[in-house]
Design a protein around this motif. Structure first.
Motif, short mmCIF file in Angstrom:
data_model
loop_
_atom_site.label_atom_id
_atom_site.label_comp_id
_atom_site.label_asym_id
_atom_site.label_seq_id
_atom_site.Cartn_x
_atom_site.Cartn_y
_atom_site.Cartn_z
N CYS A 23 0.84 -1.19 0.00
CA CYS A 23 0.00 0.00 0.00
C CYS A 23 0.88 1.24 0.00
N GLU A 24 0.48 2.19 -0.82
CA GLU A 24 1.18 3.47 -0.88
C GLU A 24 0.17 4.60 -0.93
N GLN A 25 0.43 5.69 -0.20
CA GLN A 25 -0.45 6.86 -0.30
C GLN A 25 0.40 8.08 -0.63
N ASN A 26 -0.16 8.91 -1.52
CA ASN A 26 0.55 10.11 -1.95
C ASN A 26 -0.13 11.37 -1.44
N LEU A 27 -0.83 11.22 -0.32
CA LEU A 27 -1.59 12.34 0.25
C LEU A 27 -0.81 13.09 1.32
N GLY A 28 0.34 12.57 1.68
CA GLY A 28 1.10 13.20 2.76
C GLY A 28 0.53 12.91 4.14
N HIS A 29 -0.33 11.89 4.22
CA HIS A 29 -0.94 11.54 5.50
C HIS A 29 0.06 10.89 6.45
N ASP A 30 -0.23 11.04 7.76
CA ASP A 30 0.69 10.50 8.77
C ASP A 30 0.28 9.12 9.28
N THR A 31 -0.99 8.80 9.14
CA THR A 31 -1.51 7.56 9.73
C THR A 31 -2.05 6.66 8.63
N PHE A 47 -4.76 -3.03 11.84
CA PHE A 47 -3.58 -2.31 12.30
C PHE A 47 -3.71 -0.83 11.96
N SER A 48 -3.06 0.00 12.76
CA SER A 48 -2.84 1.38 12.34
C SER A 48 -1.41 1.77 12.68
N TYR A 49 -0.83 2.55 11.81
CA TYR A 49 0.53 3.05 11.97
C TYR A 49 0.51 4.56 11.90
N ASN A 50 1.28 5.18 12.79
CA ASN A 50 1.40 6.61 12.78
C ASN A 50 2.88 6.94 12.62
N ASN A 51 3.22 7.53 11.46
CA ASN A 51 4.62 7.85 11.19
C ASN A 51 5.54 6.66 11.44
N LYS A 52 5.18 5.54 10.84
CA LYS A 52 5.94 4.28 10.89
C LYS A 52 5.87 3.57 12.24
N GLU A 53 5.11 4.09 13.19
CA GLU A 53 5.03 3.44 14.49
C GLU A 53 3.68 2.76 14.65
N LEU A 54 3.69 1.50 15.10
CA LEU A 54 2.46 0.74 15.28
C LEU A 54 1.64 1.33 16.43
N PRO A 66 2.54 -6.33 9.68
CA PRO A 66 2.62 -5.09 8.91
C PRO A 66 4.04 -4.56 8.92
N LYS A 67 4.38 -3.85 7.85
CA LYS A 67 5.71 -3.23 7.78
C LYS A 67 5.54 -1.85 7.16
N SER A 68 6.10 -0.84 7.83
CA SER A 68 6.00 0.52 7.32
C SER A 68 7.39 1.07 7.12
N PRO A 69 7.93 0.99 5.90
CA PRO A 69 9.29 1.49 5.65
C PRO A 69 9.39 3.01 5.74
N ASP A 70 8.30 3.69 5.43
CA ASP A 70 8.22 5.15 5.59
C ASP A 70 6.75 5.50 5.73
N LYS A 71 6.44 6.74 6.01
CA LYS A 71 5.06 7.06 6.35
C LYS A 71 4.12 7.02 5.15
N ALA A 72 4.66 6.87 3.95
CA ALA A 72 3.81 6.77 2.77
C ALA A 72 3.49 5.34 2.38
N HIS A 73 4.09 4.38 3.08
CA HIS A 73 3.91 2.97 2.72
C HIS A 73 3.56 2.14 3.94
N LEU A 74 2.60 1.23 3.75
CA LEU A 74 2.29 0.25 4.79
C LEU A 74 1.96 -1.06 4.09
N ASN A 75 2.84 -2.02 4.24
CA ASN A 75 2.67 -3.31 3.59
C ASN A 75 2.17 -4.33 4.60
#
Lengths: 114, 109
Positions: A23-31, A47-54, A66-75
């Motif tokens: 999953c990728e978002q290009n909205l600049g969202h934090d969560t 799951f929810s992630y906020n700035n790469k933190e579970l 879940p894995k969040s390499p940066d705040k725009a991606h959550l796999n």
């Protein structure tokens, strides 16, 4: 421009396999979130992630990671797939802030486990 | 735990009629509610929201009513159109957004 994009859209696999949904978002969202929608259309937060933190992990089996390499991606990686994992998985995102609760959803990834 | 639920799983209306979709929530601490529309093969999309300090909010052809006394939320769609056919979800904000089971609205021409 797709705001929240998920890949793949469809995934058919055998029991016991390991698979990932991206999953990728290009909205600049934090969560960012993963929701599971079953055959009866019930949407359950996973799951929810906020700035790469579970932030939230809703009693999801350990096979789901879940894995969040940066705040725009959550796999979402799923090990040892079971029949009951068959569902549509939705990624969503929203900006940070007490008044910013509206989620933007992706189109969903339909997982079928045979 | 507490959950968001719906009174009617399916609703069928004639084109041009008004539709009312109901939702019961059980968490009195929820402070914010959203209605989403999900068309076939797509993700849920925002329709309208309401905060717990309000009892009514209007949008274009849609109105949301909130009755905190009985923990009830409703979505009214005026002059329902075929394009309104979808599954509608209410969601409450309590430890993040929690969704109800959904109501399928079918509009007959």
């Amino acid at each position: 421009d797709t705001a929240v994009s998920q890949t793949p859209k469809y995934l058919v696999t055998q029991m016991g396999n390991d698979k990932s949904i991206k999953c990728e978002q290009n909205l600049g969202h934090d969560t960012m979130y993963w929701y599971k929608q079953d055959s009866k259309k019930f949407l359950k937060i996973m799951f929810s992630y906020n700035n790469k933190e579970l932030i939230i992990n809703e009693t999801v089996p350990n096979r789901f990671s879940p894995k969040s390499p940066d705040k725009a991606h959550l796999n979402l990686h799923i090990n040892s797939l079971e029949l009951g994992d068959s569902a549509v998985y939705f990624c969503a995102s929203r900006p940070l802030g007490s008044g910013a609760n509206v989620l933007t959803f992706g189109a969903g990834s339909r997982l079928t486990v045979l | 735990g507490e959950s968001v639920g719906l009174h009617l799983p399916t609703l069928s209306v004639q084109e041009g009629d008004n539709s009312i979709i109901n939702c019961a929530y059980s968490n009195s601490a929820s402070d914010y509610f959203i209605w989403y529309k999900q068309e076939s093969g797509k993700g849920p999309q925002f329709i309208i929201d309401i905060r717990s300090n309000m009892d009514k909010r209007q949008g274009q052809r849609v109105t949301v009513l909130l009755n905190k006394t009985v923990k009830h939320l409703s979505l009214q769609i005026a002059a329902t159109q075929p394009g309104d056919s979808a599954v509608y979800f209410c969601a409450e904000n309590y430890n993040d957004m929690r969704f109800g089971a959904g109501t399928r609205l079918t509009v007959k021409p």
